[in-house]
Structure formats: C-alpha cells, structure tokens
Write a protein that holds these residues in place. Structure first.
Motif, PDB file in Angstrom:
ATOM      1  N   GLU A 247      38.099  25.403  29.326  1.00  0.00           N
ATOM      2  CA  GLU A 247      37.780  24.672  30.559  1.00  0.00           C
ATOM      3  C   GLU A 247      37.955  25.573  31.784  1.00  0.00           C
ATOM      4  OE1 GLU A 247      38.740  20.714  30.202  1.00  0.00           O
ATOM      5  OE2 GLU A 247      38.435  20.175  32.290  1.00  0.00           O
ATOM      6  N   ASN A 248      38.794  26.584  31.647  1.00  0.00           N
ATOM      7  CA  ASN A 248      39.102  27.482  32.772  1.00  0.00           C
ATOM      8  C   ASN A 248      39.452  28.843  32.187  1.00  0.00           C
ATOM      9  OD1 ASN A 248      39.785  28.496  35.254  1.00  0.00           O
ATOM     10  ND2 ASN A 248      41.514  27.117  35.607  1.00  0.00           N
ATOM     11  N   PRO A 249      38.408  29.631  31.812  1.00  0.00           N
ATOM     12  CA  PRO A 249      38.639  30.804  30.956  1.00  0.00           C
ATOM     13  C   PRO A 249      39.354  31.986  31.603  1.00  0.00           C
ATOM     14  CG  PRO A 249      36.355  30.052  30.821  1.00  0.00           C
ATOM     15  CD  PRO A 249      36.971  29.343  31.971  1.00  0.00           C
ATOM     16  N   ASP A 250      39.217  32.212  32.908  1.00  0.00           N
ATOM     17  CA  ASP A 250      39.855  33.412  33.464  1.00  0.00           C
ATOM     18  C   ASP A 250      40.185  33.219  34.943  1.00  0.00           C
ATOM     19  OD1 ASP A 250      37.438  33.731  34.846  1.00  0.00           O
ATOM     20  OD2 ASP A 250      36.590  34.954  33.251  1.00  0.00           O
ATOM     21  N   TYR A 251      40.709  34.267  35.572  1.00  0.00           N
ATOM     22  CA  TYR A 251      41.137  34.129  36.962  1.00  0.00           C
ATOM     23  C   TYR A 251      39.969  33.841  37.892  1.00  0.00           C
ATOM     24  CZ  TYR A 251      44.377  34.559  40.820  1.00  0.00           C
ATOM     25  OH  TYR A 251      45.179  34.279  41.912  1.00  0.00           O
ATOM     26  N   PHE A 252      38.814  34.388  37.560  1.00  0.00           N
ATOM     27  CA  PHE A 252      37.638  34.100  38.399  1.00  0.00           C
ATOM     28  C   PHE A 252      37.305  32.613  38.371  1.00  0.00           C
ATOM     29  CE2 PHE A 252      33.111  33.171  38.548  1.00  0.00           C
ATOM     30  CZ  PHE A 252      32.823  33.580  39.840  1.00  0.00           C
ATOM     31  N   THR A 253      37.260  32.032  37.150  1.00  0.00           N
ATOM     32  CA  THR A 253      36.920  30.606  37.088  1.00  0.00           C
ATOM     33  C   THR A 253      38.012  29.771  37.749  1.00  0.00           C
ATOM     34  OG1 THR A 253      37.947  30.379  34.925  1.00  0.00           O
ATOM     35  CG2 THR A 253      35.591  30.822  34.955  1.00  0.00           C
ATOM     36  N   ASN A 254      39.254  30.259  37.680  1.00  0.00           N
ATOM     37  CA  ASN A 254      40.339  29.544  38.348  1.00  0.00           C
ATOM     38  C   ASN A 254      40.092  29.499  39.856  1.00  0.00           C
ATOM     39  OD1 ASN A 254      43.003  28.286  37.880  1.00  0.00           O
ATOM     40  ND2 ASN A 254      43.686  29.874  39.294  1.00  0.00           N
ATOM     41  N   MET A 255      39.671  30.638  40.413  1.00  0.00           N
ATOM     42  CA  MET A 255      39.339  30.662  41.841  1.00  0.00           C
ATOM     43  C   MET A 255      38.142  29.765  42.125  1.00  0.00           C
ATOM     44  SD  MET A 255      39.825  34.695  42.783  1.00  0.00           S
ATOM     45  CE  MET A 255      39.442  34.546  44.525  1.00  0.00           C
ATOM     46  N   LEU A 256      37.160  29.846  41.240  1.00  0.00           N
ATOM     47  CA  LEU A 256      35.943  29.048  41.421  1.00  0.00           C
ATOM     48  C   LEU A 256      36.274  27.549  41.447  1.00  0.00           C
ATOM     49  CD1 LEU A 256      32.770  28.907  41.352  1.00  0.00           C
ATOM     50  CD2 LEU A 256      32.978  28.765  38.872  1.00  0.00           C
ATOM     51  N   GLU A 257      37.108  27.127  40.497  1.00  0.00           N
ATOM     52  CA  GLU A 257      37.441  25.700  40.420  1.00  0.00           C
ATOM     53  C   GLU A 257      38.303  25.267  41.607  1.00  0.00           C
ATOM     54  OE1 GLU A 257      38.796  24.614  36.440  1.00  0.00           O
ATOM     55  OE2 GLU A 257      37.140  25.700  35.529  1.00  0.00           O
ATOM     56  N   LEU A 258      39.157  26.181  42.077  1.00  0.00           N
ATOM     57  CA  LEU A 258      39.946  25.869  43.267  1.00  0.00           C
ATOM     58  C   LEU A 258      39.050  25.737  44.492  1.00  0.00           C
ATOM     59  CD1 LEU A 258      43.081  28.128  42.852  1.00  0.00           C
ATOM     60  CD2 LEU A 258      43.133  25.709  43.422  1.00  0.00           C
ATOM     61  N   VAL A 259      38.148  26.707  44.657  1.00  0.00           N
ATOM     62  CA  VAL A 259      37.250  26.664  45.814  1.00  0.00           C
ATOM     63  C   VAL A 259      36.393  25.410  45.732  1.00  0.00           C
ATOM     64  CG1 VAL A 259      35.269  27.762  46.911  1.00  0.00           C
ATOM     65  CG2 VAL A 259      37.194  29.154  46.175  1.00  0.00           C
ATOM     66  N   SER A 260      35.875  25.089  44.529  1.00  0.00           N
ATOM     67  CA  SER A 260      34.949  23.953  44.492  1.00  0.00           C
ATOM     68  C   SER A 260      35.646  22.623  44.748  1.00  0.00           C
ATOM     69  CB  SER A 260      34.103  23.893  43.221  1.00  0.00           C
ATOM     70  OG  SER A 260      34.688  24.513  42.146  1.00  0.00           O
ATOM     71  N   GLN A 261      36.939  22.499  44.415  1.00  0.00           N
ATOM     72  CA  GLN A 261      37.548  21.209  44.715  1.00  0.00           C
ATOM     73  C   GLN A 261      37.908  21.055  46.188  1.00  0.00           C
ATOM     74  OE1 GLN A 261      41.646  20.497  43.120  1.00  0.00           O
ATOM     75  NE2 GLN A 261      41.310  22.387  42.024  1.00  0.00           N
ATOM     76  N   ALA A 262      38.202  22.172  46.870  1.00  0.00           N
ATOM     77  CA  ALA A 262      38.580  22.052  48.283  1.00  0.00           C
ATOM     78  C   ALA A 262      37.372  22.126  49.207  1.00  0.00           C
ATOM     79  CB  ALA A 262      39.576  23.153  48.637  1.00  0.00           C
ATOM     80  N   LEU A 263      36.232  22.524  48.650  1.00  0.00           N
ATOM     81  CA  LEU A 263      35.071  22.853  49.480  1.00  0.00           C
ATOM     82  C   LEU A 263      34.537  21.658  50.269  1.00  0.00           C
ATOM     83  CD1 LEU A 263      33.147  25.125  50.152  1.00  0.00           C
ATOM     84  CD2 LEU A 263      31.751  24.464  48.198  1.00  0.00           C
ATOM     85  N   ILE A 264      34.190  20.576  49.558  1.00  0.00           N
ATOM     86  CA  ILE A 264      33.570  19.453  50.262  1.00  0.00           C
ATOM     87  C   ILE A 264      34.554  18.748  51.209  1.00  0.00           C
ATOM     88  CG2 ILE A 264      32.550  17.155  49.901  1.00  0.00           C
ATOM     89  CD1 ILE A 264      30.856  18.284  47.758  1.00  0.00           C
TER      90      ILE A 264
END
Lengths: 570, 189
Positions: A247-264
């Motif tokens: 669901e969250n394979p590496d540090y990049f996806t971790n950043m991606l998922e963090l950015v996408s939840q705070a973005l909107i």
C-alpha cells in the motif's frame, strides 16, 4: 539536519507549494472561469442530463441541505445492502464472507461520512466488489460532498446579500470531474509504478526462501489508495493501511501519500481567499492552522525520536527512535509526521500503529482530532474552523460591547446558538461514548457479545482507557484511525460508533451551512472604523485562543486519565 | 422530495459507473505497464519465484539475515502490528524475550549494539527492510555459519543498502530478502 527530518520538512514545503496553485484553480472552477480541464464540460453536461439535473436552478440553504442529505441516504442504503450480501456477489476471488448486520451498519456509515473507520480487516473482511463499488465509490462522493458543502459556505460569504448558495448537484459533479478524478489518476499511476498492485488477481501462494508457504493478498488497490488520500478518507485496502509494504512501498510513495492527503484541505483555504476575494483572511487562517499543527507535531517528534524509555532501560539502542509499530523504510520521524497530518486532516490512514506510539504522541493525535480544524478534512475542516470563528466573533463582540459582525453581517443569537451546539456536541459524544464503554467494560464484562467487554482492550491500565477514548474521538471527528488493539468488531462498538459517526458528520455540516445561509440573507453592513477586522492576525490569534480554551475545558479530564497518566507512569 | 430522490438515484448510478468501473479499469490498465504488471513485483532464485520484493519474510535459520519480529508471522494473507502500548508489562516481557533469543544466537554481541527494530514488531508485520546497522549486527553470526569473512559480508550489506530518497530524504535501508538471496546465490566467493 539528518535525512529523516529533512524528509518531513521537504514534504511539508512541497505540499504548500502545490496547494497554492491548486487553490487558485479550484476557485476558478467554481467561479466558472476558464481552466485547462474545460474539455470535461461535455462529460459534466452528460452527467447532469443522465441525472435529470437542471444546472441553472439556484438553491437556498434548506434546498441545498435537502439535496445533500437525500443522496447521502441513498448511498448508505446501497452500501449497507452490498456489504450484507458481498459473500454471494461476484468479484470475490478470495472467497471472503458477507458482513454481519452490525458490521455492515458501521462500515456503510463509516465510508458514507468520510470517516473510514474499519472494524474489519481489508484482506478478509471485504471483496473486490465492495472495495470498488462501495468503498472507492463512497470515497469519491463523500469527499465531493464535503467540498460541495464548503463551496456553499463560500457562496454565502461571497455575496453581500443572497438567498442562493449554489446548486448542490452541479458543484458536486464538478468536484469529481475537475478536482478528484484528475488528481487521483496521477497519484494512482505513480503508486502503481512504485509497486502498488492494480490488477484484479486474487491471493498468491509462494514458497519462501526458507521454505515456508505463505499467501500474499493483492488486488486493484492503487486507484483506491489514491482517492483514500486525495479525498482525505483514509480507509486502506489492506489491514495495516499505509504501513503495508504494497500500500505504501517506499519513501517516495510515503511522501506522495502525505502530500496528497494534505493537498486539497490546504488548497481549499487558498481557494477561499481567491473565491471571496479576501486573500488576507485565507493567509492568516493558513498561518494559524500551521502554528496549531506545529504545536502538535513538535512534541510528537520529540517523543518518538527519543524512543521508549522502558526499552532504553533494557539496554537496547534506539538510534533513530521508537520502532514499535513502525516500518524501517519510513523511520520514526516520518511516522510521527504522518500521525499528526492524518489526525489534523481527518484522513485517518496510518503508516505506523498509533496504539504503539509514546503517550505524548497519543495525546497530540487525540488533540488533533478533538480540535479537527487545523486544515481538516476535504471541505469539512474549514466548516469546523468557521464554527470556531463564529464563536470568536461572538466573544470579541462581547469584549468590546458591540453586536458582533462577520464579513458584513450581524451575528445574532440564533447563529451563536447553532455554533455553540455544534461544539458542545463533540465533547458530549466523545466523553459520553467513552463513559458508556467504561461502564460496560467494568460492570458487564461478561456480556455475551462477539467479543466480551472484558476482552475489548489489548493493553491494561491507562493505555487501555486511551484505546476507548481514541475510538470515540476518531469516530466523532470522522477521522477513522484507531488504536487497533481495541477489539471493535462487535455489536457495541459497531452500533454506538455508527451513530456517533453520523452525528459527528452531519451536525458539523448542517450547522455551518445554516449559519452561512442565515447570515447571507441579512442586510449587508458596510465596514466602518469600528468594525472588527477579521482578516488580521489579532483576530486570528483570538480564534486560536478560543480553540485552545474550548479544547482544554472540554477534554482535559479524559486526557489526564489516559495519555497523561501513562506518561507519568513510564 | 420525490424529485430529489429521483435525481439522487440516477446520479448515484452514473457515478458508480465512473468511480467504480471506469476509474479502476483505467488504473488497472496503467498497472499493466509497470514492472510487476500490476500484480506486485516478484523476486526469483535460480529461476524459481521465492517471494515478493516488497513483502518481508520470516528467517529463523542462523545462515540467513533475520527480519524484524512480526505480529502475523510474515503471512501476507493478513497484516497487522502488535498494537501493544509502550507501557504494557506483557509487551515489555516480549521485547525482553526477543533480546534474549537474539543474544543466544549471536554470541559476542553486546545488548547496546542491537538496534531497536530487531526486537520490536513492525507496523504491518510484513516489513521487508532493516536498517544497515540491523543487518551488520548479524554479520558475525552469518560469517561463522557460512564460513565467510566478516568484511565480505559487510561489503555485501553496503552493496544492498538503499540510500535515502534522492540521497536526502528518509532513512537508509536494506531489503532482507534480496540480501539473503544474494547469500544463497553465492554472490560472495
């Protein structure tokens, strides 16, 4: 600065950097100005035609709410039925069973209200059909509902005097076609390329290097994980949510998922500034919220990086910090940061198990959800903050002895009563629920439920109390994260949680929209030298203090019994 | 009211098609273009699939690098952490047991050389990684079992260490399964 800390600073800055242009874009979408996604217009027209919607019709606040509530009622009935019969329906390669009625009730409400509390585990509790046709679907439409309700508030603030808050169906449709879907495609594609599964294949069986036979759950997860964050939903494909390595394979996806939840949530604040042309108000509010978030983040970071004192006493090195319940590829810093972002924003996804965080961190996560307005969930975060603003306006008015005004409209008894009721309800539901659970735990420990009350808790003492407090705080805030040690799949938690989620969703939406509608109808009062300036830092700080006082008064006692007591016992 | 219900039902159907059919199918299509074909990336030894690159495995034999303790025994049919609180006395006994087991299998290692991840449960129960320190503390045991030199093993760990993202963000890590495959594959002569 070490790489773990730099990682979270970079993630935060990247989010702000992307949220600003997105906010500008969102304002344009709802103003009907030209944007790069105008090629979606024929699709939107088709949706309106298929739905039988008259896009030109204006709605007053009561009609707007009626439309919103009706479609939500349809969704909850639909979701309940599918969960109840999922075992007999297609797209179930793993042969998972149907849900019990109480679990269906809880889960249907949970995804309807953007909470995404999961009393089941993703690998065994749902089928690919319900993951997509109920959960993914509701993750889109519940986020769009929240945003549409916020746009109604925008419309109320924008005009000097108006009855109309816009057309719910049209705003809702545009939210999905112009904002959620495009963003989700980008996020889903990036996740897929970093190793998140996207195909419909079922469980795989492998023989490991050492010769054990294990199974690996998979499925079309990438798309769902994208909307789970973009829509601040938080419900994961797999049981361990974003701690799961697929669901969250590496540090990049971790950043991606963090950015996408705070973005909107952040972008909507900027959109507010552009839409009602009060940019300073938006920037000041953004600053106040960021200060609030940092007040919660810094103690959490310190506690997690310091590690568990009980493990330190055993003589074990904790070079990066506390590791229980955390994943090596993220480390304690990024896990601490995530735990605060996901609780201030009402996402509720986790990349580490909150039950195993240090007591101070647990208290910060609880406070984040009790306040529930620092950025906050898609749309609803700003609606919650608006309630605090109304109370701050009222108190400021009392202090100077004038009838309080907010953006050119008199705030009178009726509006203040609604705001007070909304704030009080949260405290009542969280503490009332926890008290009831404690009562059953102590006095009816042997009740013949799927899980006896005496075996609910995974941890003894103060931490066990925190597990119950956390559950109701999370349900009321529509957050969805949990102290997952709590055995919550039984009739007590499923039913009480379901009702609290409903109240915790719709009261804080109906309240602000009613206030916005009532205010917008009133005569516009031009600003004079005596008008309270709501877009300055003085008023921003005033709102912050109101939040602090309300939260401290409401929640200090249960916090003292849970995390604070545990902190002093460690 | 009837009008609202009618619109609600019709819009619901339209959006089910968009969000639950078209969207996942398009994403599945994108998934087919990815390295694992959207099914998860596997790793092989001598042509035989021995696991998924991102899913950790249980290693109990002394000749392998061990993974972290797991609350689900590394069976990825499920996933979970221990959900034990930091002050739970039973949990602390559990940690102590992990320490004792580790010390018994790794003679000559001092307690304060053991990084916390080796005696604590991961969040998913499927954590595929260790920190470089978590791998290197096991080098002495593996060198003795496999009759290899410690410096060879240390440089193998270095070779398999993934640097922080862009060299700047997040922790460094070593994938335990890939490291053990390298051992079995005879990458050290």
């Amino acid at each position: 600065m070490n790489t773990e800390l730099f990682g979270i600073v970079a993630t935060f800055l990247l989010t702000v950097l992307l949220a600003f242009p997105l906010g500008k874009y969102i304002a344009k979408v709802f103003k009907g100005e030209k944007t790069i996604l105008d090629f979606m217009r024929p699709v939107e027209n088709l949706i309106c035609r298929l739905g039988g919607v008259d896009p030109m019709k204006k709605m007053n606040w009561k009609e707007f709410l009626k439309a919103m509530l009706t479609i939500n009622l349809v969704w909850v009935a639909y979701a309940f039925l599918l969960f109840l019969f999922q075992g007999h329906l297609p797209l179930n390669p793993d042969g998972n069973p149907s849900m019990t009625p109480d679990l269906s009730f809880n889960t249907a409400i949970s995804f309807l209200v953007n909470c995404n509390l999961q009393d089941y585990s993703g690998e065994t509790g749902v089928t690919y059909l319900t993951q997509l046709f109920v959960i993914t679907f509701l993750q889109f439409v519940s986020a769009a509902t929240g945003i549409a309700c916020l746009v109604a508030l925008f419309n109320g603030l924008k005009e000097k005097t108006t009855e109309s808050l816009g057309n719910f169906w049209v705003i809702f449709t545009k939210t999905i076609t112009r904002i959620l879907l495009p963003l989700c495609f980008v996020v889903a594609a990036l996740l897929a390329f970093h190793g998140t599964p996207a195909s419909f294949d079922g469980k795989d069986t492998v023989t490991t290097l050492q010769g054990d036979t294990v199974q690996v759950s998979r499925g079309p997860a990438a798309g769902m994980i994208a909307i789970k964050h973009i829509g601040t939903n938080g419900g994961g494909w797999f049981g361990a949510n974003s701690a799961h390595p697929l669901e969250n394979p590496d540090y990049f996806t971790n950043m991606l998922e963090l950015v996408s939840q705070a973005l909107i949530p952040m972008a909507l604040l900027f959109a507010l500034g552009f839409y009602i042309n009060k940019r300073k108000f938006a920037y000041v509010t953004f600053t106040i919220m960021t200060v609030g978030m940092l007040c919660l983040l810094i103690p959490t970071l310190l506690a997690e990086l310091h590690g568990n004192p009980a493990i330190a006493r055993m003589g074990i090195a904790q070079p990066t910090g506390a590791m229980e319940g955390k994943e090596v590829r993220f480390g304690p810093a990024a896990s601490a940061f995530w735990s605060i972002i996901t609780t201030v924003i009402s996402t509720g996804s986790v990349n580490a198990m909150h039950d195993s965080f240090m007591p101070v961190s647990g208290m910060m996560q609880l406070l984040a959800m009790m306040i529930n307005a620092f950025y906050g969930g898609c749309g609803v975060g700003i609606l919650n903050y608006y309630i605090y603003v109304i109370i701050a306006v009222f108190i400021a008015g009392l202090m100077v002895g004038r009838t309080p005004e907010f953006m050119g409209h008199k705030v009178e008894a009726r509006e203040v009563k609604i705001a007070a009721l909304v704030t009080l309800l949260s405290a009542f539901l969280i503490k009332g629920g926890t008290a009831l659970a404690c009562y059953y735990f102590v006095h009816h420990g042997n009740n013949d439920w799927a899980v006896k009350p005496s075996s609910w808790l995974n941890n003894p003492g103060y931490h066990g109390f925190s597990e119950m407090l956390y559950q109701y705080t999370s349900t009321n805030a529509n957050n969805g994260s949990g102290y997952e040690g709590l055995a919550d799949n039984n009739i007590f938690w499923n039913v009480t949680g379901g009702f609290i989620m409903l109240l915790g969703r719709f009261v804080p939406i109906i309240g602000p929209i009613a206030i916005a509608g009532l205010l917008a109808k009133k005569k516009y009062i031009p600003e004079t030298s005596g008008t309270l300036k709501v877009d300055g830092f003085t008023f921003g700080a005033m709102t912050f203090v109101v939040i602090l006082i309300l939260t401290a008064l409401s929640y200090f006692p249960p916090l003292a019994l849970g995390p604070i007591a545990e902190y002093f016992s460690l | 009211m009837k009008k609202y219900i009618l619109i609600s039902v019709r819009l619901t159907l339209v959006f089910i098609v968009i969000c639950a059919v078209i969207y996942p199918l398009l994403v599945a299509g994108i998934g087919r273009l990815t390295p694992g074909g959207g099914k998860g990336e596997t790793v092989s030894l001598n042509g035989k699939v021995v696991g998924y690159a991102n899913i950790g495995q249980k290693f109990t034999e002394d000749k392998y690098f061990w993974s972290r303790p797991s609350a689900v025994g590394y069976n990825a049919a499920g996933s979970a952490g221990s959900n034990k609180g930091p002050s739970n006395p039973d949990y602390l006994k559990d940690v102590q047991a992990h320490i004792d087991t580790f010390l018994a299998h790794n003679p000559g290692i001092k307690k304060d050389d053991i990084p916390a991840e080796l005696v604590t449960y991961s969040g998913s129960g499927l954590d595929p990684d260790l920190s470089p320190a978590g791998a290197k503390v096991q080098v002495r045991r593996i060198a003795a079992t496999r009759h290899l030199r410690e410096d060879q093993l240390n440089s193998l760990v270095d070779r398999y260490t993934e640097k922080p993202f862009l060299g700047l963000m997040g922790p460094a890590r070593v994938n335990v399964l890939k490291l053990n495959i390298a051992l079995d594959n005879g990458e050290i002569k």
